[in-house]
Design a protein around this motif. Structure first.
Motif, PDB file in Angstrom:
ATOM      1  N   PRO A  21       0.806  -1.193  -0.089  1.00  0.00           N
ATOM      2  CA  PRO A  21      -0.074  -0.035   0.187  1.00  0.00           C
ATOM      3  C   PRO A  21       0.769   1.401  -0.080  1.00  0.00           C
ATOM      4  O   PRO A  21       0.398   2.332  -0.616  1.00  0.00           O
ATOM      5  N   ARG A  82      -3.505   4.239   3.803  1.00  0.00           N
ATOM      6  CA  ARG A  82      -4.813   3.561   3.896  1.00  0.00           C
ATOM      7  C   ARG A  82      -5.933   4.529   3.014  1.00  0.00           C
ATOM      8  O   ARG A  82      -6.458   4.092   2.268  1.00  0.00           O
ATOM      9  N   HIS A  83      -5.810   5.707   3.481  1.00  0.00           N
ATOM     10  CA  HIS A  83      -7.104   6.537   2.871  1.00  0.00           C
ATOM     11  C   HIS A  83      -6.571   7.886   2.253  1.00  0.00           C
ATOM     12  O   HIS A  83      -5.534   8.753   3.107  1.00  0.00           O
ATOM     13  N   ASP A 101      -8.883   4.345  -1.309  1.00  0.00           N
ATOM     14  CA  ASP A 101      -8.814   3.466   0.128  1.00  0.00           C
ATOM     15  C   ASP A 101      -8.182   2.103  -0.553  1.00  0.00           C
ATOM     16  O   ASP A 101      -8.549   1.439  -1.526  1.00  0.00           O
ATOM     17  N   ARG A 103      -6.048  -1.438   0.704  1.00  0.00           N
ATOM     18  CA  ARG A 103      -5.943  -2.356   1.785  1.00  0.00           C
ATOM     19  C   ARG A 103      -5.015  -3.671   1.345  1.00  0.00           C
ATOM     20  O   ARG A 103      -4.908  -3.925   0.005  1.00  0.00           O
ATOM     21  N   GLU A 104      -4.218  -4.072   2.335  1.00  0.00           N
ATOM     22  CA  GLU A 104      -3.428  -4.947   1.908  1.00  0.00           C
ATOM     23  C   GLU A 104      -3.764  -6.298   1.671  1.00  0.00           C
ATOM     24  O   GLU A 104      -4.651  -6.733   2.390  1.00  0.00           O
ATOM     25  N   CYS A 109      -1.882  -5.602  -2.961  1.00  0.00           N
ATOM     26  CA  CYS A 109      -2.989  -4.677  -2.250  1.00  0.00           C
ATOM     27  C   CYS A 109      -4.055  -4.306  -3.345  1.00  0.00           C
ATOM     28  O   CYS A 109      -3.872  -4.440  -4.434  1.00  0.00           O
TER      29      CYS A 109
END
Length: 186
Positions: A21, A82-83, A101, A103-104, A109
């Protein structure tokens, strides 16, 4: 497809990336590479030194010469890796909030990009539809109240015009929504 809430239009895209990420956010943090991951962005005009801090801007252009539109994208939220939430202007069409957004996952990811936009074109279509419905109801009441030959012809003509405009506005809205969904790829 797009989810419509009032005059809001939304598109969600998912992409699996073979990287961590943080690598995704490293790319997003380099404002100068914006045109490499935003479809339609053709050149950078400037990146504020604070980018990507909330409140900072990048200045870019969309389109091809001689039809370039100069625009600005702002950071609203930044929580790497993350965001991120960006506010993208798209003058004269409107503006959009674009959320990234990340996510791993195993071997990489998943990036979810959500675009929620207020589009001037689609807003006008929705407002025009409401006006058409008002005209259609008025025309129906007109024919009930007055049975004269000329009034009935006028009412019939209005009803036919309302139907034609309704079909044209629906086609315009569908075309714009398709462009919105296919034009935002990272």
């Amino acid at each position: 497809g797009p989810r419509r809430e009032g005059l809001r239009h939304m598109a969600v895209n998912y992409h699996f990336m073979h990287c961590e990420p943080q690598i995704v956010f490293d790319v997003l943090a380099d404002g100068w590479v914006f045109p490499t991951w935003v479809v339609g962005a053709s050149r950078m005009r400037g990146v504020e030194g604070r980018w990507p801090s909330p409140g900072s801007n990048i200045h870019h252009s969309f389109g091809v010469w001689p039809l370039l539109i100069n625009d600005v994208t702002s950071v609203l939220e930044w929580d790497a890796p993350r965001h991120a939430l960006l506010k993208a202007r798209a003058w004269p069409v409107g503006q959009a909030h674009v959320a990234m957004d990340v996510r791993e996952r195993r071997d990489g990811c998943v990036v979810r990009m959500t675009e929620e936009a207020t589009h001037k074109t689609l807003d006008l279509v929705d407002k025009s539809r409401a006006t058409l419905e008002t005209i259609g109801r008025s025309a129906a009441r007109l024919s009930e109240a007055h049975r004269a030959e000329g009034i009935i012809f006028l009412q019939s003509s209005i009803v036919q015009s309302v139907q034609t405009l309704r079909e044209q506005l629906s086609a315009l809205a569908q075309t714009q929504e398709y462009q919105d969904l296919t034009g935002q790829i990272i």
